[in-house]
Each structure stands twice: as structure tokens, then as C-alpha cells.
Write an enzyme that holds these catalytic residues in place. Structure first.
Site, PDB file in Angstrom:
ATOM      1  N   CYS A  78       0.798  -1.238   0.000  1.00 41.65           N
ATOM      2  CA  CYS A  78       0.000   0.000   0.000  1.00 41.65           C
ATOM      3  C   CYS A  78       0.823   1.276   0.000  1.00 41.65           C
ATOM      4  O   CYS A  78       0.744   2.077  -0.920  1.00 41.65           O
ATOM      5  CB  CYS A  78      -0.931  -0.017   1.208  1.00 41.65           C
ATOM      6  SG  CYS A  78      -2.149  -1.285   1.046  1.00 41.65           S
TER       7      CYS A  78
HETATM    8  C1  UDX Z   1      -0.943   0.238   5.651  1.00 42.03           C
HETATM    9  C2  UDX Z   1      -1.861   1.169   6.433  1.00 42.03           C
HETATM   10  O1  UDX Z   1      -1.463   1.171   7.812  1.00 42.03           O
HETATM   11  C3  UDX Z   1      -3.306   0.689   6.320  1.00 42.03           C
HETATM   12  O2  UDX Z   1      -4.176   1.582   6.999  1.00 42.03           O
HETATM   13  C4  UDX Z   1      -3.683   0.627   4.840  1.00 42.03           C
HETATM   14  O3  UDX Z   1      -5.023   0.184   4.677  1.00 42.03           O
HETATM   15  C5  UDX Z   1      -2.734  -0.312   4.105  1.00 42.03           C
HETATM   16  O4  UDX Z   1      -1.382   0.125   4.280  1.00 42.03           O
HETATM   17  P1  UDX Z   1       0.196  -2.106   5.951  1.00 42.03           P
HETATM   18  O5  UDX Z   1       0.880  -1.723   4.674  1.00 42.03           O
HETATM   19  O6  UDX Z   1      -0.422  -3.448   6.080  1.00 42.03           O
HETATM   20  O7  UDX Z   1      -0.995  -1.024   6.263  1.00 42.03           O
HETATM   21  O8  UDX Z   1       1.300  -2.008   7.093  1.00 42.03           O
HETATM   22  P2  UDX Z   1       1.677  -1.026   8.274  1.00 42.03           P
HETATM   23  O9  UDX Z   1       1.555  -1.799   9.538  1.00 42.03           O
HETATM   24  O10 UDX Z   1       0.969   0.258   8.188  1.00 42.03           O
HETATM   25  O11 UDX Z   1       3.257  -0.774   7.997  1.00 42.03           O
HETATM   26  C6  UDX Z   1       3.653  -0.268   6.737  1.00 42.03           C
HETATM   27  C7  UDX Z   1       5.177  -0.259   6.682  1.00 42.03           C
HETATM   28  O12 UDX Z   1       5.687   0.779   7.530  1.00 42.03           O
HETATM   29  C8  UDX Z   1       5.856  -1.555   7.129  1.00 42.03           C
HETATM   30  O13 UDX Z   1       6.943  -1.828   6.254  1.00 42.03           O
HETATM   31  C9  UDX Z   1       6.389  -1.208   8.519  1.00 42.03           C
HETATM   32  O14 UDX Z   1       7.562  -1.947   8.847  1.00 42.03           O
HETATM   33  C10 UDX Z   1       6.723   0.270   8.351  1.00 42.03           C
HETATM   34  N1  UDX Z   1       6.713   1.052   9.590  1.00 42.03           N
HETATM   35  C11 UDX Z   1       5.564   1.137  10.314  1.00 42.03           C
HETATM   36  C12 UDX Z   1       7.869   1.742   9.978  1.00 42.03           C
HETATM   37  O15 UDX Z   1       8.905   1.645   9.326  1.00 42.03           O
HETATM   38  N2  UDX Z   1       7.831   2.511  11.091  1.00 42.03           N
HETATM   39  C13 UDX Z   1       6.711   2.625  11.858  1.00 42.03           C
HETATM   40  O16 UDX Z   1       6.746   3.309  12.874  1.00 42.03           O
HETATM   41  C14 UDX Z   1       5.541   1.908  11.461  1.00 42.03           C
END
Ligand code: UDX
Length: 427
Positions: free
Chosen positions: A265
Site C-alpha cells: 500500500c
Molecule cells: C498500511 C496502512 O497502515 C493501512 O491503513 C492501509 O489500509 C494499508 O497500508 P500495511 O501496509 O499493512 O498497512 O502495514 P503497516 O503496519 O501500516 O506498515 C507499513 C510499513 O511501515 C511496514 O513496512 C512497517 O515496517 C513500516 N513502519 C511502520 C515503519 O517503518 N515505522 C513505523 O513506525 C511503522
């Protein structure tokens, strides 16, 4: 209600099982026969917490089934929920092929349908798509007009992979874009769970979804910029991030610096939004920088590896974690996979371990790297260990099997650092 869900990816399938668990009659439609058969055998095609149990209970209760026959599913449905993918085109623009395909097929099926159909369009699409593409194609192929035979609402999802069921059962908001209120009212009836409901027009609802993801990705790139700066002056940016998180205007979440964001996403949505803005004669400087910062974290990580271990050529490097985040087997746009690609380009010999994503990694990288069945096998005789995914089992690791105990942590996950030469990417 009789519901059909078009598209059985993690959004479609999670939407289907949670509605079937509420005793609605749900039929999932997908073009992938193998996937359809697995769902009918109550075998979950994706890794999601609680999904296996919910799938089993709803298939056994006969409130959930799957088919490749969209036409029949539409004939019997009162509500049709569309959850097809909107991947990136090579230039970063949104790919609407699946959206147009679904609109055509639903339009064809509508021609012969008796009775009214409420359509809930859920795919992440750029502003204007629901009206100018989805609805327009549907009307062209059905020869029917909204309000008389069907009604459309646009309702984006905010599900996080690995905790999609939880997010579906307890969303923080329900966003509904609509022109007429028929589909919107039916969707509220089956999906609202007491959270705030934002009813607006199609384009505003489409942009809310992108803005939600873009802000979260911006927070992460801000955390990484802060982390890179703090590290250059010997400060642990996590202490800074934790402190500013007490400000309710900032909040503690999505401020974890490290390798940056991946997944199906954030990368595609920010790229699509940047391309969309440029098409509308606006240069989105902040969002372009969010992507650039995110990409640079991969280079910074491998550069740090070379600084610590010298030339990587010919060295065995243990990569712990290939999934784009913990809790999933998904490696789409995973930063870990990009790190591996860069290591290979420098002649390193890579061995990877991941608790859930080894199979999907093998599909992507084949025999370009070695695969380990355990952390210890991965670390054996390695001259460097790179931690790339925040799996809880990477909190405490025995590095004794390594040839050189040099460890670089890209996700601030390792808790016990004694007896090794440890360095964090952003701390
Ligand atoms: C995301 C959105 O959160 C969600 O609302 C949307 O519908 C789809 O995309 P997702 O991609 O499943 O969800 O994962 P998410 O848990 O949000 O993490 C996204 C990425 O950010 C991951 O690679 C995670 O490792 C990274 N991340 C997350 C960070 O690097 N730092 C953070 O503090 C949080």
C-alpha cells in the site's frame, strides 16, 4: 443480506469473512480458480491472524462460499462489494485494469439482473475514478442508470496486513462517498460497528484514503530523517521520537525509524498520489521527499554494512527477515528484498531466514540466495548479520555460530547486544 465480494485478496477475503460471521450470506468471486477452491475447502490463501478460524466457521456454517462465476453471484446478490487490486504502473501511476474489468463484468451481469443492486466500491483509487471510470463503465456495459437499477457508494478500507481482521471488526472510522444514499444506507446497515461515519462525495472519500496513508508514510520518513540526523551526532533518535510522541498532536505511532516502509500500500499509494498531483499541475514536494527518504534508507543500510565489514564481495551475510513487516508472509515492496538485491550486486553470498515469508521469498529470488530453516542455520559461519524485519523472535538471538559477530539492526528490534559488534541504522 445476500452479498457478493469481487476480489479475494486480503481486503476482499477479510471483508467477506467478517460479514459472513455476522450471518450474512456471502459469495466471494475471483478469477483465480485455485484460490476459489482453497476458500471452499476453508483453506486460507493468505496469512492473517484469526482468518483460518473465521474461514472455517463461516464455510462450515454455509454463510461463506466462493466461485469464479461472477454473473450468477450478481444475479443473487443484494449488495456487491468490489475489492480488486490497483497496483502501480512502471511510471508509478495507478493501474486501473482490474477496476475497469470488474466494472465491465458487473455491468454485463446487471443487464439480466432482476431486482436492485447496491454496489460498494472499496479499491484504493485516485479522486475521480469512481465517477469517471467505475460508474461510467458500469453504466455503459449495463445500459442501466444509477438509482433505477443500482446504486454505488465508495468506501475505502484501512486494514493493516497481519491485523486486518482486528481492523475490520474495530475500525476507527467508516468513510462513505456517495451521490445517492441507497447503497450508502445498505452499506452502513451491514458494516457499521458504532465508529464515527464520515459521509461525503466520491472524490473526497477517494482522497481521504490516500491522505491517510500518505500521512502515515510521511511520519515514518520524518522518523527516518530524524534518525539519520540523530545518528550522525551520536544521539538515539528513539528517545527523541518517544518524547515527542507524548504530544497528542503527534502521537507515538509510526515514528519508528529504520529501514523504512514497504508493503502493498504505502509505496504504491504515495507514488500514485504523486503522479496524480503532477497530472493536476501540482508538484507534491513533501510526498516526493517521503519516497526519496524511504528509498535512501536501503542504500544507507548497505553502506553502513560496508563501513562495518569492509568489502561485502564473497562474504556470507545472514539476512534475518524478508517480509515487509512482522506478522505477515507478504514481501511486496519489502525493503529487505531491496537490501538483498543490493548485497548481491556487491558480490555478497546471502542466506535469508524469515519465520513466515521464506516461500514467498523463494518465489521472488529463487536460487540467487540460500534459505535457512532457522536463525541458527542462517547465522552459521556468517561474517555479518543484517536484521531487516521486526519479528519478535529477533529480540533475543544467540550469535555464537557466526564467524564474525557483526550485527546491523535495521528495525531497532534486538534487545540483547552483549558480546557482538552491534550498530543500529538510525541510533
Ligand atoms: C498500511 C496502512 O497502515 C493501512 O491503513 C492501509 O489500509 C494499508 O497500508 P500495511 O501496509 O499493512 O498497512 O502495514 P503497516 O503496519 O501500516 O506498515 C507499513 C510499513 O511501515 C511496514 O513496512 C512497517 O515496517 C513500516 N513502519 C511502520 C515503519 O517503518 N515505522 C513505523 O513506525 C511503522
Amino acid at each position: 443480506m445476500k452479498i457478493c465480494v469481487v476480489g479475494t485478496g486480503y481486503v476482499g477475503l477479510v471483508t467477506a469473512v467478517t460479514l459472513a460471521a455476522k450471518r450474512h450470506e456471502v459469495v466471494c468471486v475471483d478469477i483465480d480458480k485455485e484460490k476459489v477452491d482453497r476458500i471452499n475447502r476453508a483453506e486460507t490463501p493468505i496469512f492473517e491472524e484469526q482468518l483460518p478460524e473465521l474461514l472455517k466457521s463461516t464455510v462450515n456454517a454455509k454463510t461463506l462460499s466462493a466461485t469464479t462465476d461472477l454473473k450468477t453471484a450478481i444475479q443473487n446478490a443484494e449488495i456487491c462489494i468490489v475489492c480488486v487490486g490497483t497496483p502501480s504502473l512502471p511510471n508509478g501511476d495507478i493501474d486501473l485494469t482490474q477496476v475497469e474489468g470488474a466494472a465491465k463484468q458487473i455491468g454485463e451481469a446487471l443487464k439480466e439482473k432482476k431486482g436492485f443492486l447496491s454496489i460498494v466500491f472499496r479499491s484504493t483509487v485516485t479522486p475521480g475514478t469512481t465517477e469517471n471510470i467505475f460508474s461510467a463503465v458500469l453504466q455503459a456495459f449495463s445500459g442501466k442508470k444509477p438509482r433505477e437499477h443500482f446504486s454505488i457508494c465508495y468506501s475505502p478500507e484501512f486494514l493493516r496486513e497481519g491485523r486486518a481482521i482486528k481492523d475490520a471488526l474495530a475500525p476507527d472510522k467508516l468513510v462513505i462517498g456517495r451521490e445517492d444514499t441507497i447503497a450508502a444506507n445498505n452499506w452502513k446497515m451491514v458494516s457499521s460497528v458504532g465508529c464515527p461515519i464520515i459521509e461525503t462525495d466520491f472524490k473526497t472519500a477517494e482522497l481521504i484514503k490516500y491522505a491517510n496513508n500518505a500521512f502515515l508514510a510521511t511520519k515514518i520518513s520524518f522518523a527516518n530523517e530524524l534518525g539519520n540526523l540523530a545518528k550522525s551526532i551520536g544521539i538515539n533518535s528513539y528517545a527523541v521520537a518517544d518524547a515527542i510522541g507524548f504530544d497528542p498532536r503527534i502521537g507515538k505511532q509510526y515514528l519508528r525509524a529504520g529501514l523504512g516502509f514497504g508493503g502493498s500500500c504505502f509505496p504504491k499509494d504515495i507514488k500514485a498520489l504523486v503522479a496524480f498531483a503532477k497530472k493536476n499541475n501540482y508538484e507534491p514536494k513533501i510526498l516526493s521527499a517521503v519516497l526519496k527518504t524511504n528509498d535512501s534508507q536501503v542504500e544507507r543500510f548497505v553502506h553502513l554494512a560496508e563501513k562495518k565489514a569492509g568489502s561485502l564481495s564473497g562474504k556470507k551475510i545472514a539476512v534475518l527477515g524478508t517480509a515487509f513487516k512482522e506478522g505477515t508472509d507478504d514481501i511486496r515492496e519489502s525493503q529487505a528484498i531491496k537490501v538483498i538485491g543490493l548485497l548481491l550486486s556487491k558480490g555478497a553470498k546471502v542466506c535469508a531466514y524469515d519465520p513466515k515469508a521464506i516461500e514467498s521469498t523463494k518465489k521472488e529470488l529463487g536460487n540467487k540466495i540460500e534459505y535457512a530453516g532457522s536463525i541458527q542455520d542462517c547465522l552459521k559461519d556468517a561474517e555479518l548479520c543484517l536484521i531487516c524485519t521486526e519479528w519478535p523472535e529477533f529480540r533475543i538471538i544467540d550469535f555464537s555460530g557466526m564467524k564474525n559477530k557483526v550485527v546491523i539492526d535495521g528495525k531497532h528490534i534486538l534487545e540483547k547486544k552483549n558480546g557482538i559488534d552491534y550498530e543500529g541504522l538510525c541510533w
